[in-house]
Every structure is written in C-alpha cells, then in structure tokens.
Motif scaffolding. Structure first.
Motif, PDB file in Angstrom:
ATOM      1  N   LEU A 110     -10.307   3.434   0.006  1.00 46.36           N
ATOM      2  CA  LEU A 110      -9.558   3.284  -1.581  1.00 46.36           C
ATOM      3  C   LEU A 110      -8.608   2.325  -1.418  1.00 46.36           C
ATOM      4  O   LEU A 110      -8.369   1.670  -2.560  1.00 46.36           O
ATOM      5  N   LEU A 111      -7.600   2.174  -0.303  1.00 48.43           N
ATOM      6  CA  LEU A 111      -6.560   1.215  -0.247  1.00 48.43           C
ATOM      7  C   LEU A 111      -7.312  -0.427  -0.107  1.00 48.43           C
ATOM      8  O   LEU A 111      -6.541  -1.022  -0.374  1.00 48.43           O
ATOM      9  N   SER A 112      -8.650  -0.382   0.403  1.00 47.66           N
ATOM     10  CA  SER A 112      -8.978  -1.618   0.797  1.00 47.66           C
ATOM     11  C   SER A 112      -9.653  -2.445  -0.270  1.00 47.66           C
ATOM     12  O   SER A 112      -9.989  -2.059  -1.188  1.00 47.66           O
ATOM     13  N   ASP A 113      -9.885  -3.557   0.068  1.00 55.10           N
ATOM     14  CA  ASP A 113     -10.534  -4.552  -0.850  1.00 55.10           C
ATOM     15  C   ASP A 113     -12.067  -4.013  -0.933  1.00 55.10           C
ATOM     16  O   ASP A 113     -12.627  -4.420  -2.096  1.00 55.10           O
ATOM     17  N   ARG A 114     -12.616  -3.170  -0.304  1.00 52.68           N
ATOM     18  CA  ARG A 114     -13.950  -2.887  -0.455  1.00 52.68           C
ATOM     19  C   ARG A 114     -13.935  -1.824  -1.796  1.00 52.68           C
ATOM     20  O   ARG A 114     -15.050  -1.693  -2.274  1.00 52.68           O
ATOM     21  N   ALA A 115     -12.955  -1.176  -2.154  1.00 54.14           N
ATOM     22  CA  ALA A 115     -12.805  -0.440  -3.263  1.00 54.14           C
ATOM     23  C   ALA A 115     -12.241  -1.444  -4.293  1.00 54.14           C
ATOM     24  O   ALA A 115     -11.469  -0.642  -5.266  1.00 54.14           O
ATOM     25  N   ALA A 116     -12.175  -2.732  -4.574  1.00 55.73           N
ATOM     26  CA  ALA A 116     -11.813  -3.784  -5.210  1.00 55.73           C
ATOM     27  C   ALA A 116     -11.579  -3.405  -6.710  1.00 55.73           C
ATOM     28  O   ALA A 116     -11.057  -3.843  -7.533  1.00 55.73           O
ATOM     29  N   THR A 117     -12.838  -2.592  -7.289  1.00 52.75           N
ATOM     30  CA  THR A 117     -13.011  -2.485  -8.562  1.00 52.75           C
ATOM     31  C   THR A 117     -12.842  -0.907  -9.083  1.00 52.75           C
ATOM     32  O   THR A 117     -13.199  -0.426  -9.855  1.00 52.75           O
ATOM     33  N   ILE A 118     -12.410  -0.208  -7.992  1.00 50.88           N
ATOM     34  CA  ILE A 118     -12.320   1.332  -8.367  1.00 50.88           C
ATOM     35  C   ILE A 118     -10.507   1.644  -8.466  1.00 50.88           C
ATOM     36  O   ILE A 118      -9.853   1.298  -7.743  1.00 50.88           O
ATOM     37  N   THR A 119     -10.534   2.094  -9.610  1.00 51.72           N
ATOM     38  CA  THR A 119      -9.101   2.590  -9.906  1.00 51.72           C
ATOM     39  C   THR A 119      -9.229   3.673 -11.112  1.00 51.72           C
ATOM     40  O   THR A 119      -9.940   3.708 -11.828  1.00 51.72           O
ATOM     41  N   GLY A 120      -8.323   4.621 -11.033  1.00 55.66           N
ATOM     42  CA  GLY A 120      -8.257   5.692 -11.751  1.00 55.66           C
ATOM     43  C   GLY A 120      -9.509   6.778 -11.470  1.00 55.66           C
ATOM     44  O   GLY A 120      -9.559   7.750 -12.009  1.00 55.66           O
ATOM     45  N   ALA A 121      -9.964   6.651 -10.112  1.00 57.19           N
ATOM     46  CA  ALA A 121     -10.740   7.471  -9.675  1.00 57.19           C
ATOM     47  C   ALA A 121     -10.501   8.693  -9.089  1.00 57.19           C
ATOM     48  O   ALA A 121      -9.342   8.524  -8.293  1.00 57.19           O
TER      49      ALA A 121
ATOM     50  N   LEU B 104       0.819  -1.365   0.031  1.00 59.28           N
ATOM     51  CA  LEU B 104      -0.013  -0.072   0.122  1.00 59.28           C
ATOM     52  C   LEU B 104       0.868   1.133   0.135  1.00 59.28           C
ATOM     53  O   LEU B 104       1.931   1.134   0.536  1.00 59.28           O
ATOM     54  N   ALA B 105       0.433   2.362  -0.690  1.00 58.86           N
ATOM     55  CA  ALA B 105       1.054   3.516  -0.632  1.00 58.86           C
ATOM     56  C   ALA B 105      -0.048   4.681  -0.654  1.00 58.86           C
ATOM     57  O   ALA B 105      -0.852   4.633  -1.290  1.00 58.86           O
ATOM     58  N   VAL B 106       0.632   5.859   0.293  1.00 61.21           N
ATOM     59  CA  VAL B 106      -0.175   7.037   0.209  1.00 61.21           C
ATOM     60  C   VAL B 106       0.760   8.237  -0.175  1.00 61.21           C
ATOM     61  O   VAL B 106       1.564   8.271   0.627  1.00 61.21           O
ATOM     62  N   VAL B 107       0.533   8.823  -1.279  1.00 58.96           N
ATOM     63  CA  VAL B 107       1.296   9.926  -1.716  1.00 58.96           C
ATOM     64  C   VAL B 107       0.680  11.147  -1.348  1.00 58.96           C
ATOM     65  O   VAL B 107      -0.108  11.710  -1.793  1.00 58.96           O
ATOM     66  N   ASN B 108       1.044  11.662  -0.105  1.00 54.73           N
ATOM     67  CA  ASN B 108       0.596  12.625   0.632  1.00 54.73           C
ATOM     68  C   ASN B 108       1.210  13.750   0.802  1.00 54.73           C
ATOM     69  O   ASN B 108       0.802  15.072   0.782  1.00 54.73           O
ATOM     70  N   ALA B 109       2.444  13.919   1.052  1.00 54.50           N
ATOM     71  CA  ALA B 109       3.499  15.030   1.173  1.00 54.50           C
ATOM     72  C   ALA B 109       3.214  16.309   0.582  1.00 54.50           C
ATOM     73  O   ALA B 109       3.354  15.992  -0.995  1.00 54.50           O
ATOM     74  N   GLY B 110       3.001  17.324   0.763  1.00 49.06           N
ATOM     75  CA  GLY B 110       2.895  18.540   0.080  1.00 49.06           C
ATOM     76  C   GLY B 110       2.833  19.919   0.777  1.00 49.06           C
ATOM     77  O   GLY B 110       2.937  19.791   1.827  1.00 49.06           O
ATOM     78  N   ILE B 111       3.127  20.945   0.109  1.00 44.48           N
ATOM     79  CA  ILE B 111       3.352  22.219   0.738  1.00 44.48           C
ATOM     80  C   ILE B 111       2.308  23.064  -0.105  1.00 44.48           C
ATOM     81  O   ILE B 111       1.700  23.073  -1.069  1.00 44.48           O
ATOM     82  N   SER B 112       1.836  24.231   0.634  1.00 40.59           N
ATOM     83  CA  SER B 112       0.682  25.238  -0.095  1.00 40.59           C
ATOM     84  C   SER B 112       1.576  26.443  -0.389  1.00 40.59           C
ATOM     85  O   SER B 112       2.749  26.556  -0.004  1.00 40.59           O
ATOM     86  N   GLY B 113       0.846  27.308  -0.912  1.00 41.96           N
ATOM     87  CA  GLY B 113       1.326  28.436  -1.327  1.00 41.96           C
ATOM     88  C   GLY B 113       0.540  29.128  -2.399  1.00 41.96           C
ATOM     89  O   GLY B 113      -0.670  28.786  -2.976  1.00 41.96           O
ATOM     90  N   ALA B 114       0.281  30.646  -2.098  1.00 44.36           N
ATOM     91  CA  ALA B 114      -0.437  31.363  -2.778  1.00 44.36           C
ATOM     92  C   ALA B 114      -0.033  32.545  -3.557  1.00 44.36           C
ATOM     93  O   ALA B 114       1.109  33.070  -2.851  1.00 44.36           O
ATOM     94  N   GLY B 115      -0.365  33.125  -4.575  1.00 43.97           N
ATOM     95  CA  GLY B 115      -0.043  34.406  -5.090  1.00 43.97           C
ATOM     96  C   GLY B 115      -0.541  34.474  -6.608  1.00 43.97           C
ATOM     97  O   GLY B 115      -0.604  33.468  -7.360  1.00 43.97           O
ATOM     98  N   PRO B 116      -1.010  35.803  -7.066  1.00 46.10           N
ATOM     99  CA  PRO B 116      -1.439  35.652  -8.685  1.00 46.10           C
ATOM    100  C   PRO B 116      -0.358  35.697  -9.469  1.00 46.10           C
ATOM    101  O   PRO B 116       0.905  35.828  -9.016  1.00 46.10           O
ATOM    102  N   ILE B 117      -0.706  35.131 -10.618  1.00 44.73           N
ATOM    103  CA  ILE B 117       0.406  34.786 -11.669  1.00 44.73           C
ATOM    104  C   ILE B 117       1.231  35.881 -11.889  1.00 44.73           C
ATOM    105  O   ILE B 117       2.409  35.669 -11.708  1.00 44.73           O
ATOM    106  N   ALA B 118       0.658  36.899 -12.237  1.00 47.73           N
ATOM    107  CA  ALA B 118       1.576  38.222 -12.460  1.00 47.73           C
ATOM    108  C   ALA B 118       2.550  38.381 -11.287  1.00 47.73           C
ATOM    109  O   ALA B 118       3.857  38.912 -11.793  1.00 47.73           O
ATOM    110  N   ASP B 119       2.222  38.199 -10.012  1.00 46.02           N
ATOM    111  CA  ASP B 119       3.280  38.587  -8.855  1.00 46.02           C
ATOM    112  C   ASP B 119       3.882  37.367  -8.642  1.00 46.02           C
ATOM    113  O   ASP B 119       4.737  37.479  -7.609  1.00 46.02           O
TER     114      ASP B 119
END
Length: 240
Positions: A219-230, A80-95
């Motif tokens: 989503l990691l469990s067998d209860r989601a056994a036919t769910i992929t690409g969702a 199993l793997a959970v790709v979770n690490a991330g950071i936030s940030g904000a600012g208008p494109i022009a700036d």
C-alpha cells in the motif's frame, strides 16, 4: 518492489509485532531512513541506516511536538508513514469502566489522529500513509466496544485524510487485520492459537506480522499508485 534509499519512513509501535515487522520489511526493500516511535525504547536499528528513535506515547501531544522537531532537524521531511501503535482491551459495555474506555480510545484514536496529523504536516507533497485499523472496526463482537469503536474511527480517518491529501497525491489507506500472531497472544500456546484460528476464520489460520507488513509495504509502494481511501481487510475471511 523497492523504495528509494532516500525515502524517510515514520512507523509507530515500532518495538514489536506489526510495527517491528514493517520496519524490517521496509529496510529489506531499500528504505534507509527511519523515524521510529514507541513507548518501549528497544526499537530496531541497522548499521547502514539512519534511525531516529523517539520514545513516548503516541497519545501525548508533547511526543509529537518533539517528533516533528526532531524529524525536521534530522531528515527535513517524511515520505512514508505507518500509523500502527495501539493497545487492546475487552469488556461488555455495561461493565466497562470509563477509565478503560478512555485509555483505549486515547491510544488507538487520539494517537492515530496525532500521528496522522504529524505525518500530513511532514510529507511535503506526494507520499503514502497506512493506518493499521482492525477488522473489529467493522465486525461487531461481544466485549470489544472500546477497541472496535477506536478502530472503526481510525479507518474513517484514513478516508477523510485520503480526500484531504488527494490534491497533492498523498495517498492514505487503512489495513484491517483479523487475528495476527503477535506478542498480544503471549501466554497462549501455539496449539490454542491455532485452534482459535481454525474455529474463527474460513482460511483456518491467523496472519503473521510479516504478512501484514508486506501488505502495508504494498500500500505504501508505487504498485498501489491509484489506491487511496481503501480499507483492506486481511482477516482470513473472518468478516464474511
């Protein structure tokens, strides 16, 4: 819902927020072997579980050289793997300074790619991966160009990986949270956070990290056994 005790789970961003909540929930559901990655070395540990702590940036290829070697030596594989690490940030494109653009894209997209690549190499056959994207990846708002673009790309990575992994029944999905009550809001009062949630979401509240963790576990469990690409939006109706 429970997982085999011999299942090996990789979680990035494991020191706080959604990552930490996911570790704790998977432990409660029976997982006893973890590979945890974060820039913060203070990650969960359990007396009756085998926990490999890997301290480093997910955007640094050398972190993953070490992680793949250590995971192979300690556990032999991932399930199993959970790709979770991330950071936030904000600012208008022009700036927006290019350095800020690259900083956010480096962690949120390069880091997601490197994590996903390692997970797909280390899961030998069937397995499940969840990428934590964001509703900002599909709903445009002023000031979130870098963050939104990184999360949109991460969501698409999940779809491509789902197709590439389908032949061996490796499922890959993405979850797209809206507002989540995590340390990212440190310094904001509960009342202010609640007012923001009531103004922006039809359900009138943000999710907790524990709620998102339970959805990831589904989503990691067998209860989601036919769910992929969702792409699972968990945003209180914000994107409606």
């Amino acid at each position: 819902m429970s997982f085999p005790t011999d299942a090996v789970a990789l979680i990035t961003g494991a020191a706080s927020g959604i990552g930490k909540a996911t570790v704790e929930h998977l432990y409660a559901e029976g997982v006893r072997r973890f590979a945890l990655v974060d820039v913060n070395s203070t990650m969960p540990t359990f007396d009756d579980a085998d926990v490999l702590h890997l301290c480093g940036s997910v955007a640094d290829p050398s972190t993953w050289d070490e992680a793949e070697r250590a995971i192979t030596e300690c556990f032999g594989r991932l399930d199993l793997a959970v790709v979770n690490a991330g950071i936030s940030g904000a600012g208008p494109i022009a700036d927006l300074a290019f350095e800020d653009w690259r900083r956010i894209l480096s962690v949120n997209l390069d880091g997601a790619f490197l994590t996903l690549r390692a997970a797909m190499r280390l899961i030998p056959g069937e397995g499940a991966i969840v990428i934590v994207s964001s509703i900002a990846g599909i709903k445009a708002e002023i000031g979130v160009a870098a963050y939104g673009a990184s999360k949109a790309a991460a969501a698409h990575l999940a779809k491509v990986a789902a197709k590439e992994g389908a032949a061996r029944r490796l499922r890959v999905n993405a979850i797209l949270p809206g507002g989540v009550d995590t340390p990212i809001w440190t310094g904001m009062s509960f009342e202010a956070l609640q007012a923001m949630a009531e103004a922006s979401t039809p359900l009138g509240r943000f999710a907790t990290a524990d709620e998102i963790a339970r959805q990831i576990a589904f989503l990691l469990s067998d209860r989601a056994a036919t769910i992929t690409g969702a792409l699972l939006a968990s945003d209180g109706g914000y994107s409606l």
